[in-house]
Design a protein around this motif. Structure first.
Motif, mmCIF file in Angstrom:
data_model
loop_
_atom_site.group_PDB
_atom_site.id
_atom_site.type_symbol
_atom_site.label_atom_id
_atom_site.label_comp_id
_atom_site.label_asym_id
_atom_site.label_seq_id
_atom_site.Cartn_x
_atom_site.Cartn_y
_atom_site.Cartn_z
ATOM 1 N N LEU A 15 0.827 -1.211 0.000
ATOM 2 C CA LEU A 15 0.000 0.000 0.000
ATOM 3 C C LEU A 15 0.859 1.258 0.000
ATOM 4 N N GLN A 16 1.956 1.214 0.754
ATOM 5 C CA GLN A 16 2.861 2.361 0.771
ATOM 6 C C GLN A 16 3.491 2.575 -0.601
ATOM 7 N N ALA A 17 3.857 1.481 -1.256
ATOM 8 C CA ALA A 17 4.448 1.593 -2.599
ATOM 9 C C ALA A 17 3.428 2.159 -3.582
ATOM 10 N N LYS A 18 2.193 1.699 -3.479
ATOM 11 C CA LYS A 18 1.138 2.204 -4.359
ATOM 12 C C LYS A 18 0.904 3.695 -4.111
ATOM 13 N N LEU A 19 0.915 4.097 -2.851
ATOM 14 C CA LEU A 19 0.730 5.504 -2.493
ATOM 15 C C LEU A 19 1.876 6.362 -3.033
ATOM 16 N N THR A 105 -5.797 8.709 -3.244
ATOM 17 C CA THR A 105 -6.779 8.804 -2.160
ATOM 18 C C THR A 105 -7.191 7.420 -1.681
ATOM 19 N N GLU A 106 -7.390 6.513 -2.629
ATOM 20 C CA GLU A 106 -7.779 5.141 -2.289
ATOM 21 C C GLU A 106 -6.684 4.448 -1.488
ATOM 22 N N ALA A 107 -5.436 4.617 -1.913
ATOM 23 C CA ALA A 107 -4.313 3.987 -1.209
ATOM 24 C C ALA A 107 -4.170 4.576 0.197
ATOM 25 N N GLN A 108 -4.340 5.897 0.332
ATOM 26 C CA GLN A 108 -4.260 6.520 1.656
ATOM 27 C C GLN A 108 -5.345 5.972 2.572
ATOM 28 N N GLY A 109 -6.566 5.883 2.048
ATOM 29 C CA GLY A 109 -7.682 5.366 2.845
ATOM 30 C C GLY A 109 -7.455 3.934 3.258
ATOM 31 N N ASN A 110 -7.006 3.101 2.321
ATOM 32 C CA ASN A 110 -6.744 1.694 2.645
ATOM 33 C C ASN A 110 -5.634 1.559 3.677
ATOM 34 N N LEU A 111 -4.607 2.357 3.541
ATOM 35 C CA LEU A 111 -3.482 2.297 4.479
ATOM 36 C C LEU A 111 -3.920 2.738 5.874
ATOM 37 N N GLN A 112 -4.684 3.824 5.957
ATOM 38 C CA GLN A 112 -5.168 4.296 7.259
ATOM 39 C C GLN A 112 -6.093 3.270 7.902
ATOM 40 N N GLU A 113 -6.965 2.662 7.106
ATOM 41 C CA GLU A 113 -7.881 1.651 7.630
ATOM 42 C C GLU A 113 -7.113 0.438 8.153
ATOM 43 N N LEU A 114 -6.089 0.015 7.407
ATOM 44 C CA LEU A 114 -5.281 -1.118 7.830
ATOM 45 C C LEU A 114 -4.531 -0.805 9.115
ATOM 46 N N ILE A 115 -4.002 0.390 9.222
ATOM 47 C CA ILE A 115 -3.274 0.782 10.436
ATOM 48 C C ILE A 115 -4.214 0.800 11.639
ATOM 49 N N LYS A 116 -5.420 1.303 11.451
ATOM 50 C CA LYS A 116 -6.411 1.307 12.548
ATOM 51 C C LYS A 116 -6.739 -0.118 12.974
ATOM 52 N N GLN A 117 -6.874 -1.030 12.005
ATOM 53 C CA GLN A 117 -7.177 -2.419 12.337
ATOM 54 C C GLN A 117 -6.017 -3.064 13.093
ATOM 55 N N ILE A 118 -4.798 -2.763 12.671
ATOM 56 C CA ILE A 118 -3.629 -3.313 13.361
ATOM 57 C C ILE A 118 -3.554 -2.779 14.779
#
Length: 124
Positions: A15-19, A105-118
């Motif tokens: 996700l970071q690479a995509k961002l 925007t999609e990559a940022q949202g996915n990354l933030q959501e994943l971090i919250k889940q972790i």
């Protein structure tokens, strides 16, 4: 548990690479748009200045390091075509910019959501 951590690490890395790629592409496309805008402005200003000249005026166009004599009507026509071409290029580049901004925007949202889940998993 370690497999899960490795999998999560790989997902975060992807996700970071995509961002990063999306951010880089947005910047690149914006730079291309600015270049086209500059070329368009220069063509418009040149055409405006040439329109004030008499039709019989001897004009020259730049070709590399030399100048070639060209009739005024042909030169103004060429400049008008260049302006139209720049408009088309900018419209296409704007579509690319929108695409890459959406990916970013999609990559940022996915990354933030994943971090919250972790974080939620580690706190419970």
């Amino acid at each position: 548990m370690s497999f899960s951590e490795q999998a999560l690490g790989k997902i975060v890395h992807d996700l970071q690479a995509k961002l990063q790629e999306a951010t880089r592409m947005v910047a690149s496309v914006q730079a291309q748009i600015q270049t086209r805008e500059r070329e368009k402005r220069l063509s418009e200003l040149t055409n405006k200045e040439l329109s004030s000249l008499e039709p019989e005026t001897v004009t020259y166009k730049s070709v590399g390091k030399m100048f070639i004599q060209e009739p005024l009507p042909e030169l103004t026509s060429e400049l008008s075509e260049r302006v139209t071409e720049m408009d088309k290029d900018m419209a296409a580049l704007d579509k690319k910019r929108i695409y890459w901004e959406r990916n970013k925007t999609e990559a940022q949202g996915n990354l933030q959501e994943l971090i919250k889940q972790i974080q939620a998993q580690t706190s419970s």
